[in-house]
Design a protein around this motif. Structure first.
Motif, PDB file in Angstrom:
ATOM      1  N   PRO A  42      -9.521  17.386   1.498  1.00 22.80           N
ATOM      2  CA  PRO A  42     -10.436  16.916   0.460  1.00 22.80           C
ATOM      3  C   PRO A  42     -11.377  15.847   1.008  1.00 22.80           C
ATOM      4  O   PRO A  42     -11.131  15.279   2.080  1.00 22.80           O
ATOM      5  CB  PRO A  42      -9.487  16.310  -0.581  1.00 22.80           C
ATOM      6  N   ALA A  43     -12.427  15.564   0.246  1.00 23.41           N
ATOM      7  CA  ALA A  43     -13.221  14.378   0.518  1.00 23.41           C
ATOM      8  C   ALA A  43     -12.320  13.179   0.225  1.00 23.41           C
ATOM      9  O   ALA A  43     -11.349  13.291  -0.535  1.00 23.41           O
ATOM     10  CB  ALA A  43     -14.458  14.361  -0.368  1.00 23.41           C
ATOM     11  N   CYS A  44     -12.612  12.044   0.840  1.00 24.50           N
ATOM     12  CA  CYS A  44     -11.705  10.911   0.678  1.00 24.50           C
ATOM     13  C   CYS A  44     -12.450   9.598   0.869  1.00 24.50           C
ATOM     14  O   CYS A  44     -13.315   9.485   1.737  1.00 24.50           O
ATOM     15  CB  CYS A  44     -10.572  11.014   1.703  1.00 24.50           C
ATOM     16  N   SER A  45     -12.093   8.629   0.039  1.00 29.78           N
ATOM     17  CA  SER A  45     -12.518   7.246   0.235  1.00 29.78           C
ATOM     18  C   SER A  45     -11.253   6.428   0.397  1.00 29.78           C
ATOM     19  O   SER A  45     -10.257   6.673  -0.289  1.00 29.78           O
ATOM     20  CB  SER A  45     -13.297   6.723  -0.976  1.00 29.78           C
ATOM     21  N   LEU A  46     -11.290   5.465   1.311  1.00 30.30           N
ATOM     22  CA  LEU A  46     -10.138   4.604   1.533  1.00 30.30           C
ATOM     23  C   LEU A  46     -10.642   3.172   1.579  1.00 30.30           C
ATOM     24  O   LEU A  46     -11.570   2.867   2.324  1.00 30.30           O
ATOM     25  CB  LEU A  46      -9.435   4.970   2.841  1.00 30.30           C
ATOM     26  N   VAL A  47     -10.045   2.326   0.750  1.00 25.42           N
ATOM     27  CA  VAL A  47     -10.453   0.928   0.709  1.00 25.42           C
ATOM     28  C   VAL A  47      -9.244   0.012   0.790  1.00 25.42           C
ATOM     29  O   VAL A  47      -8.155   0.359   0.327  1.00 25.42           O
ATOM     30  CB  VAL A  47     -11.257   0.600  -0.569  1.00 25.42           C
ATOM     31  N   GLN A  48      -9.469  -1.132   1.408  1.00 25.98           N
ATOM     32  CA  GLN A  48      -8.440  -2.158   1.404  1.00 25.98           C
ATOM     33  C   GLN A  48      -8.679  -3.038   0.180  1.00 25.98           C
ATOM     34  O   GLN A  48      -9.815  -3.423  -0.114  1.00 25.98           O
ATOM     35  CB  GLN A  48      -8.497  -3.008   2.668  1.00 25.98           C
ATOM     36  N   VAL A  49      -7.584  -3.322  -0.529  1.00 22.33           N
ATOM     37  CA  VAL A  49      -7.658  -4.180  -1.708  1.00 22.33           C
ATOM     38  C   VAL A  49      -6.762  -5.390  -1.491  1.00 22.33           C
ATOM     39  O   VAL A  49      -5.809  -5.342  -0.709  1.00 22.33           O
ATOM     40  CB  VAL A  49      -7.248  -3.410  -2.988  1.00 22.33           C
ATOM     41  N   SER A  50      -7.057  -6.466  -2.187  1.00 24.17           N
ATOM     42  CA  SER A  50      -6.259  -7.680  -2.009  1.00 24.17           C
ATOM     43  C   SER A  50      -4.898  -7.574  -2.687  1.00 24.17           C
ATOM     44  O   SER A  50      -3.977  -8.318  -2.346  1.00 24.17           O
ATOM     45  CB  SER A  50      -7.012  -8.897  -2.540  1.00 24.17           C
ATOM     46  N   GLY A  51      -4.774  -6.650  -3.627  1.00 24.43           N
ATOM     47  CA  GLY A  51      -3.495  -6.453  -4.290  1.00 24.43           C
ATOM     48  C   GLY A  51      -3.594  -5.339  -5.308  1.00 24.43           C
ATOM     49  O   GLY A  51      -4.688  -4.910  -5.679  1.00 24.43           O
ATOM     50  N   LEU A  52      -2.440  -4.862  -5.741  1.00 16.76           N
ATOM     51  CA  LEU A  52      -2.346  -3.838  -6.775  1.00 16.76           C
ATOM     52  C   LEU A  52      -1.594  -4.443  -7.956  1.00 16.76           C
ATOM     53  O   LEU A  52      -1.143  -5.593  -7.892  1.00 16.76           O
ATOM     54  CB  LEU A  52      -1.667  -2.585  -6.223  1.00 16.76           C
ATOM     55  N   VAL A  53      -1.444  -3.696  -9.029  1.00 21.91           N
ATOM     56  CA  VAL A  53      -0.876  -4.223 -10.266  1.00 21.91           C
ATOM     57  C   VAL A  53       0.515  -4.830 -10.061  1.00 21.91           C
ATOM     58  O   VAL A  53       0.888  -5.785 -10.726  1.00 21.91           O
ATOM     59  CB  VAL A  53      -0.876  -3.146 -11.371  1.00 21.91           C
ATOM     60  N   ASN A  54       1.287  -4.312  -9.131  1.00 21.21           N
ATOM     61  CA  ASN A  54       2.600  -4.850  -8.773  1.00 21.21           C
ATOM     62  C   ASN A  54       2.504  -5.299  -7.319  1.00 21.21           C
ATOM     63  O   ASN A  54       2.137  -4.504  -6.448  1.00 21.21           O
ATOM     64  CB  ASN A  54       3.672  -3.768  -8.944  1.00 21.21           C
ATOM     65  N   PRO A  55       2.834  -6.537  -7.012  1.00 23.04           N
ATOM     66  CA  PRO A  55       2.703  -7.027  -5.635  1.00 23.04           C
ATOM     67  C   PRO A  55       3.540  -6.260  -4.609  1.00 23.04           C
ATOM     68  O   PRO A  55       3.269  -6.336  -3.406  1.00 23.04           O
ATOM     69  CB  PRO A  55       3.168  -8.485  -5.707  1.00 23.04           C
ATOM     70  N   SER A  56       4.529  -5.489  -5.056  1.00 22.84           N
ATOM     71  CA  SER A  56       5.346  -4.690  -4.138  1.00 22.84           C
ATOM     72  C   SER A  56       4.680  -3.386  -3.743  1.00 22.84           C
ATOM     73  O   SER A  56       5.098  -2.745  -2.777  1.00 22.84           O
ATOM     74  CB  SER A  56       6.707  -4.383  -4.769  1.00 22.84           C
ATOM     75  N   PHE A  57       3.648  -2.964  -4.488  1.00 17.75           N
ATOM     76  CA  PHE A  57       2.951  -1.721  -4.162  1.00 17.75           C
ATOM     77  C   PHE A  57       2.055  -1.941  -2.948  1.00 17.75           C
ATOM     78  O   PHE A  57       1.239  -2.854  -2.931  1.00 17.75           O
ATOM     79  CB  PHE A  57       2.072  -1.238  -5.317  1.00 17.75           C
ATOM     80  N   ARG A  58       2.207  -1.067  -1.961  1.00 22.43           N
ATOM     81  CA  ARG A  58       1.355  -1.122  -0.771  1.00 22.43           C
ATOM     82  C   ARG A  58       0.204  -0.132  -0.868  1.00 22.43           C
ATOM     83  O   ARG A  58      -0.763  -0.232  -0.121  1.00 22.43           O
ATOM     84  CB  ARG A  58       2.188  -0.833   0.475  1.00 22.43           C
ATOM     85  N   ILE A  59       0.317   0.855  -1.786  1.00 21.36           N
ATOM     86  CA  ILE A  59      -0.649   1.937  -1.866  1.00 21.36           C
ATOM     87  C   ILE A  59      -0.768   2.447  -3.293  1.00 21.36           C
ATOM     88  O   ILE A  59       0.206   2.423  -4.058  1.00 21.36           O
ATOM     89  CB  ILE A  59      -0.254   3.097  -0.912  1.00 21.36           C
ATOM     90  N   GLU A  60      -1.971   2.914  -3.622  1.00 24.24           N
ATOM     91  CA  GLU A  60      -2.235   3.650  -4.860  1.00 24.24           C
ATOM     92  C   GLU A  60      -3.270   4.709  -4.508  1.00 24.24           C
ATOM     93  O   GLU A  60      -4.169   4.464  -3.701  1.00 24.24           O
ATOM     94  CB  GLU A  60      -2.776   2.718  -5.940  1.00 24.24           C
ATOM     95  N   LEU A  81      -5.275   0.689  -0.165  1.00 28.03           N
ATOM     96  CA  LEU A  81      -4.219   0.100   0.666  1.00 28.03           C
ATOM     97  C   LEU A  81      -4.324  -1.413   0.607  1.00 28.03           C
ATOM     98  O   LEU A  81      -5.434  -1.962   0.678  1.00 28.03           O
ATOM     99  CB  LEU A  81      -4.365   0.533   2.128  1.00 28.03           C
ATOM    100  N   THR A  82      -3.189  -2.077   0.513  1.00 30.51           N
ATOM    101  CA  THR A  82      -3.206  -3.536   0.543  1.00 30.51           C
ATOM    102  C   THR A  82      -3.236  -4.072   1.970  1.00 30.51           C
ATOM    103  O   THR A  82      -3.548  -5.243   2.178  1.00 30.51           O
ATOM    104  CB  THR A  82      -1.986  -4.123  -0.192  1.00 30.51           C
ATOM    105  N   ASN A  83      -2.936  -3.209   2.943  1.00 35.55           N
ATOM    106  CA  ASN A  83      -2.917  -3.631   4.343  1.00 35.55           C
ATOM    107  C   ASN A  83      -3.383  -2.463   5.205  1.00 35.55           C
ATOM    108  O   ASN A  83      -2.730  -1.409   5.216  1.00 35.55           O
ATOM    109  CB  ASN A  83      -1.495  -4.053   4.733  1.00 35.55           C
ATOM    110  N   LEU A  84      -4.468  -2.635   5.926  1.00 40.25           N
ATOM    111  CA  LEU A  84      -4.980  -1.543   6.758  1.00 40.25           C
ATOM    112  C   LEU A  84      -4.035  -1.184   7.901  1.00 40.25           C
ATOM    113  O   LEU A  84      -4.169  -0.111   8.490  1.00 40.25           O
ATOM    114  CB  LEU A  84      -6.371  -1.876   7.293  1.00 40.25           C
ATOM    115  N   ALA A  85      -3.058  -2.022   8.175  1.00 42.50           N
ATOM    116  CA  ALA A  85      -2.039  -1.667   9.160  1.00 42.50           C
ATOM    117  C   ALA A  85      -1.206  -0.476   8.677  1.00 42.50           C
ATOM    118  O   ALA A  85      -0.538   0.177   9.479  1.00 42.50           O
ATOM    119  CB  ALA A  85      -1.132  -2.868   9.451  1.00 42.50           C
ATOM    120  N   ASP A  86      -1.270  -0.161   7.380  1.00 43.29           N
ATOM    121  CA  ASP A  86      -0.538   0.978   6.813  1.00 43.29           C
ATOM    122  C   ASP A  86      -1.307   2.290   6.945  1.00 43.29           C
ATOM    123  O   ASP A  86      -0.814   3.340   6.513  1.00 43.29           O
ATOM    124  CB  ASP A  86      -0.234   0.734   5.330  1.00 43.29           C
TER     125      ASP A  86
END
Length: 128
Positions: free
Chosen positions: A103-121, A80-85
């Motif tokens: 499922p098992a899950c890991s969730l991390v906040q990232v400073s950005g994704l390949v496209n700045p419009s993406f909020r999640i991957e 996620l680019t924003n934990l508010a999401d």
């Protein structure tokens, strides 16, 4: 075969994931999916929940191509680019995954994704 250990003794409470999942069978690795439709168009604009639903739809399509479904997912990694999401992610996730066998899950906040419009991957591991 899958065995979900949602909250083993001594581990903290969870919200929609298992602390551990044991499985056997053929493993399927799904690359990180982003909120693009089949034509490559961004879905959801600035709406995190709509973007998340598109990502889960893409995960489901990739799984189906490999002969699997969402019930076969044993591990998710969420970026996620924003934990508010986080709430929007959880709401959408709960429509795609069983609360009884998450499922098992890991969730991390990232400073950005390949496209700045993406909020999640999200990428996934599945076993059938």
């Amino acid at each position: 075969m899958q065995q979900h250990y949602v909250r083993p003794d001594g581990l903290p409470p969870v919200n929609g994931y298992s602390h551990a999942v044991a499985f056997s069978g053929r493993m399927i690795a799904i690359s990180g999916q982003v909120p693009l439709d089949a034509e490559g168009n961004l879905v959801g604009g600035d709406d995190a929940q709509i973007q998340t639903r598109q990502v889960f739809d893409n995960l489901a399509a990739a799984l189906a191509a490999a002969g699997a479904g969402m019930r076969h997912v044993v591990k998710l990694t969420v970026y996620l680019t924003n934990l508010a999401d986080l709430a929007a992610f959880r709401t959408a996730r709960d429509d795609y995954l069983s609360p009884d066998t998450p499922p098992a899950c890991s969730l991390v906040q990232v400073s950005g994704l390949v496209n700045p419009s993406f909020r999640i991957e999200i990428d996934a591991l599945a076993a059938i």
